[in-house]
Design a protein around this motif. Structure first.
Motif, PDB file in Angstrom:
ATOM      1  N   LYS A 122      44.532 -10.727 -15.527  1.00 26.63           N
ATOM      2  CA  LYS A 122      43.705 -11.909 -15.764  1.00 26.63           C
ATOM      3  C   LYS A 122      44.339 -12.789 -16.839  1.00 26.63           C
ATOM      4  O   LYS A 122      45.225 -12.363 -17.574  1.00 26.63           O
ATOM      5  CB  LYS A 122      42.291 -11.520 -16.160  1.00 26.63           C
ATOM      6  N   TYR A 123      43.844 -14.017 -16.886  1.00 26.23           N
ATOM      7  CA  TYR A 123      44.265 -14.998 -17.881  1.00 26.23           C
ATOM      8  C   TYR A 123      43.026 -15.402 -18.674  1.00 26.23           C
ATOM      9  O   TYR A 123      42.010 -15.764 -18.083  1.00 26.23           O
ATOM     10  CB  TYR A 123      44.834 -16.254 -17.218  1.00 26.23           C
ATOM     11  N   GLU A 124      43.107 -15.354 -19.985  1.00 25.60           N
ATOM     12  CA  GLU A 124      42.037 -15.829 -20.849  1.00 25.60           C
ATOM     13  C   GLU A 124      42.556 -17.074 -21.557  1.00 25.60           C
ATOM     14  O   GLU A 124      43.518 -17.004 -22.312  1.00 25.60           O
ATOM     15  CB  GLU A 124      41.635 -14.760 -21.859  1.00 25.60           C
ATOM     16  N   GLU A 152      36.086 -21.246 -23.544  1.00 28.00           N
ATOM     17  CA  GLU A 152      36.894 -20.122 -23.088  1.00 28.00           C
ATOM     18  C   GLU A 152      36.719 -19.993 -21.582  1.00 28.00           C
ATOM     19  O   GLU A 152      35.597 -19.989 -21.090  1.00 28.00           O
ATOM     20  CB  GLU A 152      36.456 -18.834 -23.774  1.00 28.00           C
ATOM     21  N   GLU A 181      38.082 -17.684 -18.221  1.00 23.25           N
ATOM     22  CA  GLU A 181      38.818 -16.510 -17.757  1.00 23.25           C
ATOM     23  C   GLU A 181      39.099 -16.679 -16.269  1.00 23.25           C
ATOM     24  O   GLU A 181      38.211 -17.026 -15.496  1.00 23.25           O
ATOM     25  CB  GLU A 181      37.975 -15.258 -17.985  1.00 23.25           C
ATOM     26  N   GLU A 229      29.277 -16.573 -15.432  1.00 17.60           N
ATOM     27  CA  GLU A 229      30.187 -15.469 -15.159  1.00 17.60           C
ATOM     28  C   GLU A 229      29.970 -14.980 -13.741  1.00 17.60           C
ATOM     29  O   GLU A 229      28.852 -14.648 -13.355  1.00 17.60           O
ATOM     30  CB  GLU A 229      29.942 -14.325 -16.140  1.00 17.60           C
TER      31      GLU A 229
END
Length: 147
Positions: free
Chosen positions: A63-65, A73, A75, A118
């Protein structure tokens, strides 16, 4: 001696594990998949990328944060699909909030803002600025409220 021989493979595995599960921090937006870059430009046109944390699992990106300069932010999964968007006490861009979430929030919690979305395996979780968390299934039906 025999114990040492048996411990050697375990020790090798323990030492190699950090190579499998790794995190890299970068400032280079070219490290993101094109889909993630397009998402950021579309939904957060005023913000810039502060930094990116790339999580790897078994030598493959997991994953990329991404932290934006407005403190948002985001994700993304390995393919660049957004998994979570968390804004810093401001509303998640309206284009990201599904109509069923907006309708439920405006009817039951007038004036509340969706500050986090989310994606879950079986639905979507929306956090409000009044510290409530609403969970919806894939059909858009409310299945849980948590405070």
């Amino acid at each position: 001696m025999r114990k040492n021989i048996l411990l050697l493979p375990l020790l090798s595995l323990a030492l190699a594990q950090p190579a499998w599960a790794d995190g890299i921090v970068t400032f280079d937006s070219k490290q993101l998949p094109n889909e993630a870059l397009a998402f950021i430009k579309r939904h957060f046109p005023q913000a810039q990328i502060s930094h990116i944390k790339i999580e790897k699992d078994f030598l493959r990106v997991d994953k990329y944060e991404v932290l934006l300069t407005d403190r948002t932010e985001v994700e993304f999964d390995r393919d660049g699909r957004w998994m979570e968007v968390e804004c810093d006490h401001v509303q998640v861009p309206q284009g990201l909030v599904p109509a069923y979430v907006s309708a439920y929030v405006s009817k039951h919690f007038p004036g509340a803002l969706v500050v986090k979305l989310e994606r879950k395996r079986k639905g979507l979780e929306a956090d409000l600025d009044n510290d409530l968390s609403l969970t919806f299934n894939q059909k858009g039906e409310l299945i849980d409220i948590d405070d």
